[in-house]
Design an enzyme around this catalytic site. Structure first.
Site, PDB file in Angstrom:
ATOM      1  N   ASP A 107      75.128  30.255  27.125  1.00  0.00           N
ATOM      2  CA  ASP A 107      75.736  31.579  27.319  1.00  0.00           C
ATOM      3  C   ASP A 107      76.643  31.604  28.558  1.00  0.00           C
ATOM      4  O   ASP A 107      77.067  32.661  29.003  1.00  0.00           O
ATOM      5  CB  ASP A 107      74.658  32.667  27.416  1.00  0.00           C
ATOM      6  CG  ASP A 107      73.705  32.447  28.594  1.00  0.00           C
ATOM      7  OD1 ASP A 107      73.929  31.518  29.401  1.00  0.00           O
ATOM      8  OD2 ASP A 107      72.722  33.211  28.718  1.00  0.00           O
TER       9      ASP A 107
ATOM     10  N   GLU B  22      72.870  35.028  34.402  1.00  0.00           N
ATOM     11  CA  GLU B  22      73.123  35.319  32.996  1.00  0.00           C
ATOM     12  C   GLU B  22      74.361  36.203  32.850  1.00  0.00           C
ATOM     13  O   GLU B  22      74.834  36.777  33.834  1.00  0.00           O
ATOM     14  CB  GLU B  22      71.893  36.036  32.413  1.00  0.00           C
ATOM     15  CG  GLU B  22      70.600  35.222  32.494  1.00  0.00           C
ATOM     16  CD  GLU B  22      70.527  34.099  31.470  1.00  0.00           C
ATOM     17  OE1 GLU B  22      71.577  33.562  31.070  1.00  0.00           O
ATOM     18  OE2 GLU B  22      69.405  33.741  31.059  1.00  0.00           O
TER      19      GLU B  22
ATOM     20  N   HIS C 221      75.851  30.599  31.627  1.00  0.00           N
ATOM     21  CA  HIS C 221      75.233  30.807  32.940  1.00  0.00           C
ATOM     22  C   HIS C 221      75.308  29.559  33.813  1.00  0.00           C
ATOM     23  O   HIS C 221      75.258  28.435  33.315  1.00  0.00           O
ATOM     24  CB  HIS C 221      73.780  31.316  32.824  1.00  0.00           C
ATOM     25  CG  HIS C 221      72.794  30.345  32.253  1.00  0.00           C
ATOM     26  ND1 HIS C 221      71.915  30.670  31.255  1.00  0.00           N
ATOM     27  CD2 HIS C 221      72.515  29.047  32.568  1.00  0.00           C
ATOM     28  CE1 HIS C 221      71.135  29.627  30.988  1.00  0.00           C
ATOM     29  NE2 HIS C 221      71.483  28.637  31.773  1.00  0.00           N
TER      30      HIS C 221
ATOM     31  N   ASP D 178      67.205  27.307  41.355  1.00  0.00           N
ATOM     32  CA  ASP D 178      66.390  28.368  40.746  1.00  0.00           C
ATOM     33  C   ASP D 178      64.961  27.904  40.468  1.00  0.00           C
ATOM     34  O   ASP D 178      64.646  26.709  40.561  1.00  0.00           O
ATOM     35  CB  ASP D 178      67.048  28.877  39.445  1.00  0.00           C
ATOM     36  CG  ASP D 178      67.645  27.759  38.600  1.00  0.00           C
ATOM     37  OD1 ASP D 178      67.267  26.593  38.799  1.00  0.00           O
ATOM     38  OD2 ASP D 178      68.482  28.050  37.739  1.00  0.00           O
TER      39      ASP D 178
HETATM   40  C1  F6R Z   1      68.828  24.735  36.017  1.00  0.00           C
HETATM   41  C2  F6R Z   1      69.876  25.719  35.840  1.00  0.00           C
HETATM   42  C3  F6R Z   1      70.446  26.065  34.509  1.00  0.00           C
HETATM   43  C4  F6R Z   1      70.778  24.832  33.661  1.00  0.00           C
HETATM   44  C5  F6R Z   1      71.375  25.252  32.323  1.00  0.00           C
HETATM   45  C6  F6R Z   1      71.653  24.065  31.430  1.00  0.00           C
HETATM   46  O1  F6R Z   1      68.456  24.620  37.370  1.00  0.00           O
HETATM   47  O2  F6R Z   1      70.242  26.307  36.804  1.00  0.00           O
HETATM   48  O3  F6R Z   1      71.606  26.825  34.709  1.00  0.00           O
HETATM   49  O4  F6R Z   1      71.690  24.043  34.367  1.00  0.00           O
HETATM   50  O5  F6R Z   1      70.507  26.129  31.675  1.00  0.00           O
HETATM   51  O6  F6R Z   1      70.440  23.464  31.078  1.00  0.00           O
HETATM   52  P1  F6R Z   1      70.406  22.065  30.315  1.00  0.00           P
HETATM   53  O7  F6R Z   1      70.958  21.064  31.273  1.00  0.00           O
HETATM   54  O8  F6R Z   1      68.966  21.835  30.019  1.00  0.00           O
HETATM   55  O9  F6R Z   1      71.265  22.225  29.108  1.00  0.00           O
END
Ligand code: F6R
Length: 266
Positions: free
Chosen positions: A136, A143, A138, A67
Site C-alpha cells: 500500500d 500507512e 507504506h 518500527d
Molecule cells: C519493516 C517496515 C515495513 C516493511 C514493508 C515491506 O520494518 O517498516 O515498512 O519494510 O512492510 O515488508 P516486506 O519487506 O516484508 O515486503
C-alpha cells in the site's frame, strides 16, 4: 533519486551491502536506520558474510529500527526486536547498548515515542536509512493517509498490512493491530536513504512511489522530496517503471565512468 534495477534479489543485496559498507568505511561510527520484513534479509545476510569474512566492523555503529508491534514482548518470535537479533545483531559486533528498537511494551507509548526521537537526535541523526515498501506504499508503518511530516508515534495498521503480516502468525487474531513507527518526517531527516523492493507484487506501488504524485496516500512518494535517495529494485519490482531505460542508462554510465560515485543521487 537514483534508481538501480538489479537482476534479482541477490543482486539487490550485494549493491545495498556495497553502499552500507562504503558508508561504514567513510564513517565507522555511522548511525544506521534499519528495517525488518523479508526485503532486507538478503542484505543483512551479505553484511554478516562481510563481517565474518572481511572483518566489516560494526563496533562503533549505532542503530535505530523503524518500527515495532505494540503488545509483543521483545522475546516474542514475531517481534521486530527478535527478528533483528536473529537476522543481524547476534551475528555482527554492534554493541548491544547502541541498538535501538521501539519498545512495544512501553507503559506510555507517547513518552516512549518522544524519547525515541530525542535519542535519534542525541546520536547525531541517522546517516543511512534502509527501507522496504508495503504493497500500500507504506514506509515503516506509515500507512496511507499518514502525514508526510509525521514523527515517531502509535499507528493503527491497515487491514491490508494485517493480512500481509498474518503469514507470520498462527491465526489472524494474533496479528497485532498497532505499531510504534518512525514518522515520514523522521525518515526524511536521514542523510541518505536506501529503498529496497523485490518481486512483482511490488511493481505497481514502486511505479507510483517513484514516478507518481507525492501524496500521503502513498507515503513512500514523500521520498521524492529527499535529496539523497537510492532505490534498488529487481527486474520484477521495476517492471512498471516508465523511465526504466533511463535509469539503466544512468547506472551504466556511472558504473563505466565514475564507479566511485555509484550510489550518489542525481
Ligand atoms: C519493516 C517496515 C515495513 C516493511 C514493508 C515491506 O520494518 O517498516 O515498512 O519494510 O512492510 O515488508 P516486506 O519487506 O516484508 O515486503
Amino acid at each position: 533519486m537514483e534508481v538501480i534495477i538489479a537482476q534479482n534479489a541477490q543482486e539487490i543485496a550485494v549493491i545495498a551491502a556495497d553502499l552500507i559498507e562504503r558508508q561504514l568505511l567513510h564513517k565507522p561510527n555511522s548511525v544506521l536506520g534499519l528495517a525488518t520484513g523479508s526485503t532486507p534479509v538478503g542484505t543483512y545476510r551479505e553484511l554478516i558474510r562481510r563481517h565474518k569474512e572481511k572483518g566489516l566492523d560494526f563496533s562503533k555503529v549505532t542503530t535505530f529500527n523503524l518500527d515495532e508491534y505494540v503488545g509483543l514482548p521483545p522475546t516474542h518470535s514475531q517481534s521486530y526486536r527478535y527478528f533483528m537479533e536473529e537476522n543481524l545483531f547476534k551475528h555482527i559486533n554492534v554493541p548491544p547498548a547502541n541498538i535501538h528498537v521501539p519498545y512495544g511494551h512501553a507503559d506510555s507509548v507517547l513518552d516512549f515515542c518522544a524519547w525515541y526521537e530525542e535519542e535519534i537526535k542525541r546520536a547525531g541523526g541517522i546517516d543511512l536509512q534502509i527501507l522496504g515498501i508495503g504493497r500500500d506504499g507504506h514506509i515503516a508503518f506509515n500507512e496511507p493517509g499518514s502525514s508526510l511530516g509525521s514523527r515517531t508515534r502509535l499507528k493503527t495498521l491497515t487491514e491490508e498490512t494485517i493480512k500481509d503480516n498474518a503469514r507470520f502468525f498462527q491465526s489472524m487474531d494474533e496479528v497485532p493491530r498497532f505499531a510504534i513507527t518512525m514518522g515520514v518526517g523522521t525518515i526524511l531527516e536521514a542523510r541518505k536513504i536506501l529503498l529496497l523492493a523485490s518481486g512483482e507484487q511490488k511493481a505497481q506501488i514502486i511505479a507510483e512511489a517513484i514516478e507518481g504524485p507525492i501524496t500521503s496516500q502513498v507515503t513512500a512518494s514523500a521520498l521524492q522530496l529527499h535529496r539523497d535517495v537510492v532505490v534498488i529494485v529487481d527486474e520484477a519490482a521495476g517492471a512498471r517503471l516508465k523511465r526504466a531505460d533511463y535509469y539503466r542508462w544512468v547506472y551504466n554510465q556511472k558504473r563505466r565512468l565514475i564507479p566511485t560515485l555509484l550510489g550518489q543521487s542525481n
